[in-house]
Design a protein around this motif. Sequence first.
Motif, PDB file in Angstrom:
ATOM      1  N   TYR A 163       0.835  -1.208   0.000  1.00  0.00           N
ATOM      2  CA  TYR A 163       0.000   0.000   0.000  1.00  0.00           C
ATOM      3  C   TYR A 163       0.870   1.259   0.000  1.00  0.00           C
ATOM      4  O   TYR A 163       0.510   2.287  -0.536  1.00  0.00           O
ATOM      5  CB  TYR A 163      -0.885   0.062   1.250  1.00  0.00           C
ATOM      6  N   PHE A 194      -1.812  -5.410  -0.801  1.00  0.00           N
ATOM      7  CA  PHE A 194      -3.084  -5.748  -1.449  1.00  0.00           C
ATOM      8  C   PHE A 194      -3.179  -7.269  -1.579  1.00  0.00           C
ATOM      9  O   PHE A 194      -2.269  -7.892  -2.163  1.00  0.00           O
ATOM     10  CB  PHE A 194      -3.131  -5.186  -2.873  1.00  0.00           C
ATOM     11  N   ASP A 199      -5.965  -5.747  -7.770  1.00  0.00           N
ATOM     12  CA  ASP A 199      -5.528  -4.479  -7.148  1.00  0.00           C
ATOM     13  C   ASP A 199      -4.022  -4.261  -7.343  1.00  0.00           C
ATOM     14  O   ASP A 199      -3.576  -3.131  -7.561  1.00  0.00           O
ATOM     15  CB  ASP A 199      -5.847  -4.474  -5.649  1.00  0.00           C
ATOM     16  N   ASN A 203      -2.451  -1.128  -9.324  1.00  0.00           N
ATOM     17  CA  ASN A 203      -1.454  -0.261  -8.675  1.00  0.00           C
ATOM     18  C   ASN A 203      -0.156  -0.253  -9.478  1.00  0.00           C
ATOM     19  O   ASN A 203       0.523   0.776  -9.574  1.00  0.00           O
ATOM     20  CB  ASN A 203      -1.197  -0.741  -7.237  1.00  0.00           C
TER      21      ASN A 203
END
Length: 303
Positions: A163, A194, A199, A203
Amino acid sequence: MFREVVLGLGGNPVVEGMVKRYGMQLGAARFVAGSTLPEAIERIREINGRGVMVTLDHLGESVRSEAEAMDAKNSYLAMLDGIHQSGVNANVSLKLTMMGLALNEDLAQRNLDEIVTRAEETGNFVRIDMEDSPYTDVTLRLYDEAYQAHPGHVGVVLQAYLYRTMDDLRRLSNPPRNFRIVKGAYMEPVSVAFPSKADVDENYLQLVQESLKLGNYTAIGTHDEQLIGRILKFLHEENIERDRFEFQMLYGVKFSLLESLAREGYRTRVYVPYGEDWYAYYVRRIAERPANLLFFARALVDR
Ligand code: FDA
């Protein structure tokens, strides 16, 4: 799920003993370019001949003594000298735990500084691989110190599954630097990473785009053809010059795709590990792709 089980079994001493005994015959050779530096340099020469640059990694992580860390440092000095003398087109990638980070931060910092100094003297470049999340802060800190002392000769890896990575990227991009962006290969808790592949992929794309917008030289380290397609579209739409990025893949994985990107005029580089200490590296490669385990199992049955 598969990934968690394989990465978990990787820490099991019985499994480790068995795989270490037979692993080279059972598939590790596909991902490892020999056990000695001269063998690795020969392999680099062949890869360069196909239009692809190399980043050379001496396998090993988490050394247990200062003497082992010094040996690791010396092996990297020899690699930089060997690359310089042979004239092959390669830089090096290293792990800070191999330089003694888990034992003593100062030791790792001194070893890193000596290696990056040699890279500067020989006109080369050191990429610091990123390991599991307990090491993220300290790796970025030691990278930043090395960068301040030798800008242009050291870069680090950022992992899209964390993250925190977009913040790290923005914080470290002034002035623009040199990053390799990867998805991330370790088993991480949901508190830091994640859990869903979708995701991570999203990202990844955002990070590559942001890195290029911030002016960084960006090494795009992935074999994901769908993502590469989306990134190529972005590069084209934004008219990003080809000397501002390169595509990178691991030795033994999708080399023909990398070669075809090279033929289209993109800068490309393959990550080439060599050495005896291939176990942990091999387990991560199996965890990335279930088919690699089938390949391994088939080789076991065929023995
Ligand atoms: P993804 O896992 O979605 O794979 C996309 C496709 O690629 C798969 O469907 C499969 O076809 C193929 N593929 C991927 N891995 C394969 C494998 N092992 N064998 C066969 N086929 C495979 N990680 C990290 O935490 N720290 C680091 O410093 C680095 N350094 C690094 C350098 C370079 C040059 C690369 C390419 C990768 C790394 N990595 C890494 C590893 C990275 O985090 C990630 O685990 C792998 O690249 C696999 O993710 P993909 O992006 O390829 O996508």
